[in-house]
Design an enzyme around this catalytic site. Structure first.
Site, short mmCIF file in Angstrom:
data_model
loop_
_atom_site.label_atom_id
_atom_site.label_comp_id
_atom_site.label_asym_id
_atom_site.label_seq_id
_atom_site.Cartn_x
_atom_site.Cartn_y
_atom_site.Cartn_z
N HIS A 3 3.70 3.92 -10.09
CA HIS A 3 3.04 5.02 -9.37
C HIS A 3 3.23 6.38 -10.05
O HIS A 3 2.30 7.18 -10.13
CB HIS A 3 3.56 5.08 -7.92
CG HIS A 3 2.60 5.69 -6.97
ND1 HIS A 3 2.49 5.33 -5.65
CD2 HIS A 3 1.66 6.66 -7.13
CE1 HIS A 3 1.55 6.04 -5.06
NE2 HIS A 3 1.04 6.87 -5.93
N TYR B 65 1.62 4.37 0.29
CA TYR B 65 0.52 4.73 1.18
C TYR B 65 0.69 4.15 2.57
O TYR B 65 0.03 4.59 3.51
CB TYR B 65 -0.83 4.23 0.62
CG TYR B 65 -1.23 4.78 -0.72
CD1 TYR B 65 -0.56 5.85 -1.31
CD2 TYR B 65 -2.29 4.21 -1.41
CE1 TYR B 65 -0.94 6.34 -2.55
CE2 TYR B 65 -2.69 4.69 -2.65
CZ TYR B 65 -2.00 5.75 -3.22
OH TYR B 65 -2.39 6.21 -4.45
#
Length: 321
Positions: free
Chosen positions: A119, A56
Site C-alpha cells: 500500500h 479501507y
C-alpha cells in the site's frame, strides 16, 4: 474488450486486467448493507475490476457482494472478476505478509486475489488499524524481505500478480534491485492536475503498469480537491465533446497508457464512468490539458515522522529528484 466495453490490459506477467476498476476507499457506508448493495449494483452495471485494501475496511462487504452476485447469476464465475487488495503498513514485515493476505482472502471469501499491492513504501509497528498513527510507530521498510514475502504469496497461488502503490521512481529502483518477480503495477495519484510524467516514463521503461487513483481529485476524502472538477479547461473540452468533466479526466488518463480506478455509489455516474472508451480526445485537447497547473492532492503527512524514514512530503514522494 469485455462485453461491458472496458478494454483489457495485459500486464507484464501475462495476466489481463480491466483498464477501469471501481475503487472502494473512504466510503461513508463502511460495513453497511448500502455499501454491499453498491458493489452488487456495480457488478450488475458492468464493473469487473474492484480495488480494495485491508485499510479501507471494505473487503468483507465486497466479498458479500461477490457471493450474492454469483447466487443471482450476475456473474457465472469468480474468474470473471479482477480483485485487487493491498498490504497495510503494519503488516509490511516479512513474516506478516502472507498472514495479512490470507486474512484479506477470508474477508473477501475468496481463494485467491488477482493482484496484491504494497500500500505504501513504509512500515509501521505491527498492530491493529488505528485512526491516528503514533509517530514513533513509523518505520523504514525492508524492501528486500517484504518483497520476497510478496513473491512467495504469488508463488503459492494466493495472488496471481504483485505490485506496489504510492512508490516513486527512486523507491521502485530500490525494490527492483533485489526482486526476482518484478512489480506489474504501481498505483499512484494521476489526473489532469498531476500528470506524473517522469514516473510514467520510468514505469513504462520497466514494464510496470500505472493504475491511477484520485483521477477526479478524491472529492469527499479528507485530502480531496476540486481542482479537477472545477477546471475551466476540462469544462470547455467536456462541452465540446458532449462528455462530462469526469469522463474527460478519465479518458485523458487512459490515453496516457494508464489504467484507473474510480469510485461512485451513484448508479448514473457508475454507468457514465464506463462510457469513456467510445471516443478519443484530440491532439488539441491533449495539448490544452498538458498546460493545466500541476499540484498533488494526496498527502503522506500521516506517514511522516522526525524519527521515521521520511520527514517531509518531498522525501516521501522524491519530488526533488
Amino acid at each position: 474488450m469485455e462485453s461491458n466495453g472496458v478494454p483489457m490490459i495485459t500486464l507484464s506477467s501475462g495476466i489481463r486486467m480491466p483498464a477501469l476498476g471501481m475503487g472502494t476507499v473512504e466510503t461513508m457506508e463502511k460495513g453497511t448493507e448500502r455499501e454491499k448493495l453498491a458493489f452488487l449494483n456495480a457488478i450488475e452495471v458492468g464493473y469487473r475490476h474492484f480495488d480494495t485494501a485491508a485499510a479501507y475496511q471494505s473487503e468483507e462487504c465486497l466479498g458479500e457482494a461477490i457471493a450474492e452476485a454469483l447466487q443471482l447469476g450476475l456473474i457465472k464465475s469468480r474468474d470473471e472478476l479482477f480483485i485487487t487488495s493491498k498490504l497495510w503498513c503494519a503488516d509490511a514485515h516479512a513474516d506478516l505478509v502472507l498472514p495479512a493476505l490470507q486474512n484479506s482472502l477470508r474477508n473477501l471469501k475468496l481463494e485467491y486475489l488477482d493482484l496484491y499491492l504494497i500500500h505504501h513504501p513504509v512500515s509501521l509497528k505491527p498492530g491493529k488499524l488505528v485512526n491516528e498513527i503514533p509517530k514513533d510507530h513509523i518505520l523504514p521498510m525492508d524492501y528486500k524481505s517484504v518483497w520476497a514475502a510478496m513473491e512467495e504469496c504469488q508463488t503459492l497461488g494466493f495472488t496471481r500478480a504483485i505490485g506496489v502503490s504510492n512508490f516513486s521512481c527512486k523507491k521502485l529502483q530500490e525494490l527492483m534491485a533485489t526482486a526476482k518477480i518484478p512489480p506489474v503495477v504501481n498505483q499512484v495519484e494521476m489526473s489532469p492536475t498531476l500528470h506524473q510524467k517522469n514516473l510514467r516514463e520510468y514505469c513504462k521503461a520497466n514494464n510496470i503498469m500505472i493504475t491511477a487513483h484520485s483521477v477526479l481529485g478524491a472529492i469527499g476524502a479528507p485530502w480531496g480537491s476540486n481542482a479537477v472538477m472545477d477546471s475551466k479547461v476540462l469544462h470547455q473540452i467536456a462541452v465540446a465533446r458532449g462528455k462530462s468533466v469526469a469522463q474527460v479526466s478519465m479518458r485523458w488518463v487512459y490515453q496516457q497508457g494508464a489504467s484507473l480506478v474510480v469510485k461512485s455509489f451513484n448508479e448514473a455516474r457508475m454507468k457514465e464512468n464506463l462510457k469513456i472508451f467510445d471516443s478519443e480526445l484530440t491532439a488539441e485537447d491533449m495539448e490544452k490539458i498538458s498546460e493545466i497547473p500541476q499540484s498533488r492532492t494526496s498527502s503522506a503527512d500521516f506517514l511522516l515522522s522526525p524519527t521515521g524514514p521520511f520527514k517531509t512530503e518531498e522525501e516521501f514522494w522524491d519530488e526533488k529528484d
